[in-house]
Design an enzyme around this catalytic site. Structure first.
Site, PDB file in Angstrom:
ATOM      1  N   THR A 185     -13.712 -69.388 -12.258  1.00 28.46           N
ATOM      2  CA  THR A 185     -15.106 -69.042 -12.004  1.00 28.46           C
ATOM      3  C   THR A 185     -15.451 -69.446 -10.579  1.00 28.46           C
ATOM      4  O   THR A 185     -14.857 -70.379 -10.046  1.00 28.46           O
ATOM      5  CB  THR A 185     -16.035 -69.729 -13.039  1.00 28.46           C
ATOM      6  OG1 THR A 185     -17.379 -69.352 -12.771  1.00 28.46           O
ATOM      7  CG2 THR A 185     -15.928 -71.243 -13.000  1.00 28.46           C
ATOM      8  N   GLU A 329     -17.333 -72.066 -18.402  1.00 30.96           N
ATOM      9  CA  GLU A 329     -16.897 -73.417 -18.770  1.00 30.96           C
ATOM     10  C   GLU A 329     -17.201 -73.744 -20.234  1.00 30.96           C
ATOM     11  O   GLU A 329     -16.831 -74.796 -20.726  1.00 30.96           O
ATOM     12  CB  GLU A 329     -17.605 -74.451 -17.868  1.00 30.96           C
ATOM     13  CG  GLU A 329     -17.146 -74.430 -16.414  1.00 30.96           C
ATOM     14  CD  GLU A 329     -17.939 -73.466 -15.530  1.00 30.96           C
ATOM     15  OE1 GLU A 329     -18.521 -72.502 -16.078  1.00 30.96           O
ATOM     16  OE2 GLU A 329     -17.972 -73.675 -14.302  1.00 30.96           O
ATOM     17  N   LYS A 440     -26.130 -64.088  -8.530  1.00 27.41           N
ATOM     18  CA  LYS A 440     -25.429 -63.332  -9.567  1.00 27.41           C
ATOM     19  C   LYS A 440     -25.880 -61.877  -9.532  1.00 27.41           C
ATOM     20  O   LYS A 440     -27.025 -61.562  -9.835  1.00 27.41           O
ATOM     21  CB  LYS A 440     -25.659 -63.927 -10.949  1.00 27.41           C
ATOM     22  CG  LYS A 440     -24.538 -63.558 -11.896  1.00 27.41           C
ATOM     23  CD  LYS A 440     -24.502 -64.412 -13.126  1.00 27.41           C
ATOM     24  CE  LYS A 440     -23.126 -64.353 -13.769  1.00 27.41           C
ATOM     25  NZ  LYS A 440     -23.084 -64.933 -15.086  1.00 27.41           N
TER      26      LYS A 440
HETATM   27  P1  AMP Z   1     -20.476 -67.289 -15.854  1.00 29.76           P
HETATM   28  O1  AMP Z   1     -19.733 -68.555 -15.911  1.00 29.76           O
HETATM   29  O2  AMP Z   1     -20.007 -66.353 -14.794  1.00 29.76           O
HETATM   30  O3  AMP Z   1     -20.554 -66.631 -17.194  1.00 29.76           O
HETATM   31  O4  AMP Z   1     -21.971 -67.627 -15.438  1.00 29.76           O
HETATM   32  C1  AMP Z   1     -22.750 -68.559 -16.153  1.00 29.76           C
HETATM   33  C2  AMP Z   1     -24.101 -68.656 -15.507  1.00 29.76           C
HETATM   34  O5  AMP Z   1     -24.761 -67.379 -15.549  1.00 29.76           O
HETATM   35  C3  AMP Z   1     -25.053 -69.602 -16.177  1.00 29.76           C
HETATM   36  O6  AMP Z   1     -24.855 -70.940 -15.776  1.00 29.76           O
HETATM   37  C4  AMP Z   1     -26.393 -69.053 -15.716  1.00 29.76           C
HETATM   38  O7  AMP Z   1     -26.682 -69.463 -14.395  1.00 29.76           O
HETATM   39  C5  AMP Z   1     -26.148 -67.561 -15.711  1.00 29.76           C
HETATM   40  N1  AMP Z   1     -26.555 -66.970 -16.999  1.00 29.76           N
HETATM   41  C6  AMP Z   1     -25.757 -66.618 -18.027  1.00 29.76           C
HETATM   42  N2  AMP Z   1     -26.488 -66.095 -19.040  1.00 29.76           N
HETATM   43  C7  AMP Z   1     -27.777 -66.136 -18.650  1.00 29.76           C
HETATM   44  C8  AMP Z   1     -29.019 -65.774 -19.265  1.00 29.76           C
HETATM   45  N3  AMP Z   1     -29.091 -65.221 -20.471  1.00 29.76           N
HETATM   46  N4  AMP Z   1     -30.154 -65.999 -18.569  1.00 29.76           N
HETATM   47  C9  AMP Z   1     -30.122 -66.546 -17.332  1.00 29.76           C
HETATM   48  N5  AMP Z   1     -28.983 -66.902 -16.702  1.00 29.76           N
HETATM   49  C10 AMP Z   1     -27.828 -66.713 -17.350  1.00 29.76           C
END
Ligand code: AMP
Length: 547
Positions: A185, A329, A440
């Site tokens: 990640t 994670e 993101k």
């Molecule tokens: P990843 O490890 O790439 O799946 O990213 C995880 C991160 O994405 C989280 O720590 C959040 O910052 C963001 N994220 C994931 N799901 C959501 C959600 N439903 N609402 C807001 N942020 C989210």
């Protein structure tokens, strides 16, 4: 006194063997790059997994060896998941959208020996392979007739690899803590960090998630992961769906609204999972055709905050929305967004409010919020702090990265998510901000700090800051704010050309804006919060969306 029960190691292969025996009617349906739709029952998939496991063994792949995949969602990728982990090796999924230098870094860091690649992605490997630290054997996931022309040496054809191998495999026993999967990640800066899943964490995660979705995944139902198998195990679906007896429908590389609609319609997909960006395309297609895909009744939106308007649009058409939150994670599910019956049956406004936030934890994940000095804050729905998590499917550290591990795990042993949140007395999580300096976009990360570090090396840039601005399609897009060195301000193209030497096209800022000075915090750091507010206010004044 100790209990007197057997202890059997939790193993991923047992999910497949169980599913093949008990849910043999469930299917794996794949829209393939060859142009066809491949269908196989879970028993046939199990047989192919066993053949692949034999072939890997025959090639000398041993326990703990890292085997990479670079592929979209399809049955062969699923077969790699089970066969690689089944023999005790580690399935390292690679995101094909990563810039080349990050891909090189993670292959070298993981120490991969083989890579299983979809034929259309082979060109990504051609310039990369000669620059790797170690030799990498390439297996192209297709049959002989569809093998691509490539200058790469020693390339193996997947279907030929399986040819003639036995369809049963005596899965070895190993401790349940044995590593099974690896997914990198993005860090806030520098190199990506690896989450190394174990058999135990993966099986428990599948059980935790399936227990939270009893109304969604059942025998006779079909589920379509738009979320890629290279993004945290497609949120666990390759394990959760077979365990629950649901069929998997894999869309391959075509994720536009029309392709998704056609596949869902033809197959009668009930539930589809993915990031908000992909649902915009599907919603537009639904509007154009004036109907839902046949059988569509549930959508799980996660990876980024689900916009309220999107939730309302699906619900008005009779499609139930679950708004999920999680992280690489965390294997990744933290919440799935299922609502209690009273809220579902209550006034739509109250329901929408609860669906727009990130929802309640699944069993096996615990939450706490820490204040600025590491103190625990109350779950009162008001106190905001960094969300920390703990559980059997949460990393205890990053793969071969003690510095990142130390920064991520707090004094009580909890993992700091970098998300700023409140939790109310009923356990509803609401993510209010992000402490980590990342953007993101369409479910993929862009490191603001990496963009800034390169931009500032331009001789005409004195200082700069890269911030997220809200975007209707992508959720967030990067904007670069530059303070010029002297009177000769750089033009956007000069900066973007420089950034293009390191970043993928989709990671480049949409806009480069010049200012006289950047706002500072009391401690003299650039205040990105102030900048984000300034640009949001400016956008709102211009009639755009605010974050
Ligand atoms: P990843 O490890 O790439 O799946 O990213 C995880 C991160 O994405 C989280 O720590 C959040 O910052 C963001 N994220 C994931 N799901 C959501 C959600 N439903 N609402 C807001 N942020 C989210």
């Amino acid at each position: 006194m100790k209990g007197m029960m057997m202890h059997r190691p939790l193993k991923i292969a047992d999910i497949l063997e169980f599913a093949a025996e008990v849910h043999g009617e469930a299917e794996v349906i794949s829209a393939r790059h060859e142009g066809d739709v491949h269908r196989a029952g879970l028993r046939a998939i199990r047989d192919r997994v066993c053949r692949l496991a034999h072939a890997l063994r025959a090639r000398g792949v041993g326990e703990g060896e890292r085997i990479a995949t670079l592929a979209f969602n399809g049955h062969r990728h699923l077969e790699c998941y089970y066969a690689i982990s089944g023999i005790g090796a580690v399935c390292h999924t690679i995101n094909p959208r990563l810039p080349a230098d990050q891909m090189r870094y993670i292959i070298d860091h993981a120490g991969d020996t083989h890579i299983f690649v979809d034929a259309p992605l082979v060109p990504l490997l051609e310039p990369l392979l000669p620059t790797l630290a170690r030799p990498l054997t390439v297996v192209v996931m297709t049959d002989r007739a569809h093998m691509p022309d490539t200058p790469l040496d020693g390339v193996i054809c997947y279907e030929e690899l399986l040819d003639g191998e036995p369809t049963r495999f005596d899965w070895p026993d190993y401790p349940e803590e044995t590593a099974a999967g690896l997914c990198y990640t993005s860090g806030t800066t520098g190199a990506p960090k690896g989450a190394l899943y174990s058999h135990r964490s993966t099986v428990l995660h599948a059980l935790f998630v399936s227990s939270a979705l009893p109304t969604v995944l059942q025998p006779g139902r079909k589920v379509l992961p738009v979320v890629p198998l290279f993004h945290v195990n497609a949120w666990g679906l390759p394990y959760v769906a077979p365990l629950a007896g649901a069929s998997l429908v894999f869309p391959g590389a075509k994720l536009d609204g029309k392709s998704l609609f056609d596949l869902m319609d033809a197959e009668g997909v009930y539930s589809a999972w993915g990031v908000p960006t992909v649902w915009l395309g599907l919603l537009a297609e639904i509007a154009a055709r004036g109907r839902l895909p046949e059988g569509f009744g549930h959508v799980l939106v996660g990876g980024s905050a689900a916009p309220r308007s999107m939730i309302a649009a699906f619900e008005e058409m009779g499609v139930t929305v679950f708004h999920a939150w999680g992280m690489t994670e965390m294997s990744p599910i933290g919440t799935v967004g299922a609502l209690p019956p009273s809220v579902r049956a209550g006034p739509p406004e109250a329901r929408l409010q609860k669906q727009s936030i990130q929802g309640r934890r699944v069993f096996g994940v615990e939450f706490k919020i820490n204040g600025e000095n590491g103190e625990r804050l109350p779950h009162d729905g008001v106190s905001q702090g960094e969300l920390h998590v703990r559980g059997n499917a949460v990393i205890s550290g990053y793969h071969a990265n003690p510095e990142a591990t130390e920064a991520a795990i707090d004094a009580e042993g909890w993992f700091g998510t970098g998300d700023i949140a409140t939790i109310d007395p009923d356990g509803y999580l609401s993510i209010t901000d992000r402490a980590k300096d990342l953007i993101k976009s369409g479910g993929e990360w862009i490191s603001s700090l990496d963009v800034e570090n390169l931009a500032i090396s331009h001789p005409k840039v004195r200082n700069c800051a890269c911030i997220a601005v809200a975007d209707d399609k992508w959720g967030e897009r990067p904007l670069l704010v530059v303070v010029p060195e002297g009177d000769d301000a750089p033009d956007s193209d000069e900066i973007l050309d420089l950034l293009a030497t390191k970043f993928a096209r989709w990671q480049l800022p949409d806009e480069v804006v010049t200012v006289d000075a950047l706002p500072l915090t009391a401690t003299g750091k650039v205040s990105k919060l102030t900048l984000r507010k300034q640009f949001a206010a400016q956008r709102a004044a211009e009639g755009g969306r605010t974050p």
